[in-house]
Scaffold this motif. Structure first.
Motif, PDB file in Angstrom:
ATOM      1  N   GLU A   6      68.115 -35.652  55.626  1.00 33.15           N
ATOM      2  CA  GLU A   6      68.093 -37.020  55.385  1.00 33.15           C
ATOM      3  C   GLU A   6      66.423 -37.535  55.380  1.00 33.15           C
ATOM      4  O   GLU A   6      65.756 -36.909  56.022  1.00 33.15           O
ATOM      5  CB  GLU A   6      68.939 -37.719  56.432  1.00 33.15           C
ATOM      6  CG  GLU A   6      70.318 -37.270  56.588  1.00 33.15           C
ATOM      7  CD  GLU A   6      70.470 -36.300  57.707  1.00 33.15           C
ATOM      8  OE1 GLU A   6      71.372 -36.046  58.248  1.00 33.15           O
ATOM      9  OE2 GLU A   6      69.430 -35.392  58.042  1.00 33.15           O
ATOM     10  N   LEU A  20      68.427 -44.658  52.218  1.00 29.09           N
ATOM     11  CA  LEU A  20      68.468 -43.172  52.699  1.00 29.09           C
ATOM     12  C   LEU A  20      68.803 -42.518  51.760  1.00 29.09           C
ATOM     13  O   LEU A  20      69.838 -42.613  50.993  1.00 29.09           O
ATOM     14  CB  LEU A  20      69.361 -43.380  53.950  1.00 29.09           C
ATOM     15  CG  LEU A  20      69.542 -44.409  55.034  1.00 29.09           C
ATOM     16  CD1 LEU A  20      70.358 -43.966  56.221  1.00 29.09           C
ATOM     17  CD2 LEU A  20      67.815 -44.295  55.661  1.00 29.09           C
ATOM     18  N   SER A  21      68.209 -41.330  51.982  1.00 30.45           N
ATOM     19  CA  SER A  21      68.521 -40.190  50.941  1.00 30.45           C
ATOM     20  C   SER A  21      69.069 -38.805  51.603  1.00 30.45           C
ATOM     21  O   SER A  21      68.468 -38.661  52.833  1.00 30.45           O
ATOM     22  CB  SER A  21      67.479 -39.875  50.018  1.00 30.45           C
ATOM     23  OG  SER A  21      66.806 -40.873  49.211  1.00 30.45           O
ATOM     24  N   CYS A  22      69.864 -38.121  50.959  1.00 30.30           N
ATOM     25  CA  CYS A  22      70.475 -36.968  51.838  1.00 30.30           C
ATOM     26  C   CYS A  22      70.330 -35.863  50.673  1.00 30.30           C
ATOM     27  O   CYS A  22      70.850 -35.721  49.738  1.00 30.30           O
ATOM     28  CB  CYS A  22      71.853 -36.794  52.336  1.00 30.30           C
ATOM     29  SG  CYS A  22      72.384 -35.477  52.574  1.00 30.30           S
ATOM     30  N   TRP A  36      78.387 -40.585  55.351  1.00 31.19           N
ATOM     31  CA  TRP A  36      77.148 -41.076  56.220  1.00 31.19           C
ATOM     32  C   TRP A  36      77.783 -41.503  57.595  1.00 31.19           C
ATOM     33  O   TRP A  36      78.752 -42.213  57.670  1.00 31.19           O
ATOM     34  CB  TRP A  36      76.625 -42.242  55.535  1.00 31.19           C
ATOM     35  CG  TRP A  36      75.446 -41.626  54.541  1.00 31.19           C
ATOM     36  CD1 TRP A  36      75.873 -41.939  53.021  1.00 31.19           C
ATOM     37  CD2 TRP A  36      74.246 -41.310  54.439  1.00 31.19           C
ATOM     38  NE1 TRP A  36      74.882 -41.316  52.497  1.00 31.19           N
ATOM     39  CE2 TRP A  36      73.946 -41.023  53.330  1.00 31.19           C
ATOM     40  CE3 TRP A  36      73.305 -41.071  55.731  1.00 31.19           C
ATOM     41  CZ2 TRP A  36      72.566 -40.493  53.097  1.00 31.19           C
ATOM     42  CZ3 TRP A  36      72.152 -40.562  55.564  1.00 31.19           C
ATOM     43  CH2 TRP A  36      71.765 -40.248  54.385  1.00 31.19           C
ATOM     44  N   TYR A  94      70.934 -41.971  61.592  1.00 30.96           N
ATOM     45  CA  TYR A  94      71.852 -42.088  60.313  1.00 30.96           C
ATOM     46  C   TYR A  94      71.937 -40.661  59.928  1.00 30.96           C
ATOM     47  O   TYR A  94      70.913 -40.085  59.723  1.00 30.96           O
ATOM     48  CB  TYR A  94      71.488 -42.942  59.134  1.00 30.96           C
ATOM     49  CG  TYR A  94      71.818 -44.245  59.613  1.00 30.96           C
ATOM     50  CD1 TYR A  94      72.811 -44.859  58.705  1.00 30.96           C
ATOM     51  CD2 TYR A  94      71.057 -45.029  60.390  1.00 30.96           C
ATOM     52  CE1 TYR A  94      73.303 -46.189  58.995  1.00 30.96           C
ATOM     53  CE2 TYR A  94      71.415 -46.492  60.623  1.00 30.96           C
ATOM     54  CZ  TYR A  94      72.539 -47.012  60.005  1.00 30.96           C
ATOM     55  OH  TYR A  94      72.611 -48.272  60.164  1.00 30.96           O
ATOM     56  N   TYR A  95      73.261 -40.069  59.829  1.00 27.57           N
ATOM     57  CA  TYR A  95      73.169 -38.551  59.667  1.00 27.57           C
ATOM     58  C   TYR A  95      74.073 -38.336  58.368  1.00 27.57           C
ATOM     59  O   TYR A  95      75.213 -39.094  58.106  1.00 27.57           O
ATOM     60  CB  TYR A  95      74.320 -37.990  60.763  1.00 27.57           C
ATOM     61  CG  TYR A  95      73.435 -37.885  62.130  1.00 27.57           C
ATOM     62  CD1 TYR A  95      72.794 -36.672  62.213  1.00 27.57           C
ATOM     63  CD2 TYR A  95      73.754 -38.880  62.996  1.00 27.57           C
ATOM     64  CE1 TYR A  95      72.047 -36.625  63.665  1.00 27.57           C
ATOM     65  CE2 TYR A  95      72.954 -38.853  64.307  1.00 27.57           C
ATOM     66  CZ  TYR A  95      72.280 -37.729  64.629  1.00 27.57           C
ATOM     67  OH  TYR A  95      71.502 -37.791  65.887  1.00 27.57           O
ATOM     68  N   CYS A  96      73.719 -37.370  57.464  1.00 20.67           N
ATOM     69  CA  CYS A  96      74.544 -37.306  56.337  1.00 20.67           C
ATOM     70  C   CYS A  96      75.518 -36.090  56.630  1.00 20.67           C
ATOM     71  O   CYS A  96      75.127 -35.164  57.434  1.00 20.67           O
ATOM     72  CB  CYS A  96      73.459 -36.885  55.198  1.00 20.67           C
ATOM     73  SG  CYS A  96      74.258 -36.325  53.619  1.00 20.67           S
ATOM     74  N   THR A 116      68.166 -39.383  60.466  1.00 21.41           N
ATOM     75  CA  THR A 116      66.994 -40.246  60.017  1.00 21.41           C
ATOM     76  C   THR A 116      67.208 -41.347  60.871  1.00 21.41           C
ATOM     77  O   THR A 116      67.988 -42.224  60.939  1.00 21.41           O
ATOM     78  CB  THR A 116      66.600 -40.321  58.690  1.00 21.41           C
ATOM     79  OG1 THR A 116      65.513 -40.855  58.467  1.00 21.41           O
ATOM     80  CG2 THR A 116      67.944 -41.165  57.979  1.00 21.41           C
TER      81      THR A 116
END
Length: 122
Positions: A6, A20-22, A36, A94-96, A116
């Motif tokens: 992330e 946010l990007s994963c 997410w 925040y978790y992917c 992240t």
């Protein structure tokens, strides 16, 4: 089978936005449904949003509906979470996550990123 990383977190004032990007490696994301989650200090991890393999189907929890949007670009092997109108209660790591089914609970996912940090000041 798949590794997730992330990025895009940071410090933002209430009312602001973050994306946010994963990014995935090891397997192409077309093989997985994606989600997410977030975890605030001293609280349990909770579901935020999910998206199907093709991106045709999405779901976001009521507390962020209308503010957060989940999307994916399978050609780039990346999932996104656009967060608008951020509130202090959105502060969390925040978790992917990737899984074999479209799920709104953590046990539905087999692979997780390290997270992240998102901090929203009042």
């Amino acid at each position: 089978q798949v590794q997730l990383v992330e990025s895009g977190g940071g410090l933002v004032q209430a009312g602001g936005s973050l994306r946010l990007s994963c990014a995935a490696s090891g397997r192409t994301l077309i093989n997985f449904d994606m989600g997410w989650f977030r975890q605030a200090p001293w609280k349990e991890r909770v579901f935020v949003a999910a998206i199907t393999r093709s991106g045709a189907g999405t779901f976001v929890v009521d507390s962020v509906k209308g503010r957060f949007t989940i999307s994916r670009d399978n050609d780039k092997n990346t999932v996104y979470l656009q967060m608008n109108s951020l509130k202090p209660e959105d502060t969390a790591v925040y978790y992917c996550a990737a899984g074999d089914t479209f799920s709104v609970v953590a046990p539905g996912y087999d692979h997780w990123g390290k997270g992240t940090q998102v901090t929203v000041s009042s």
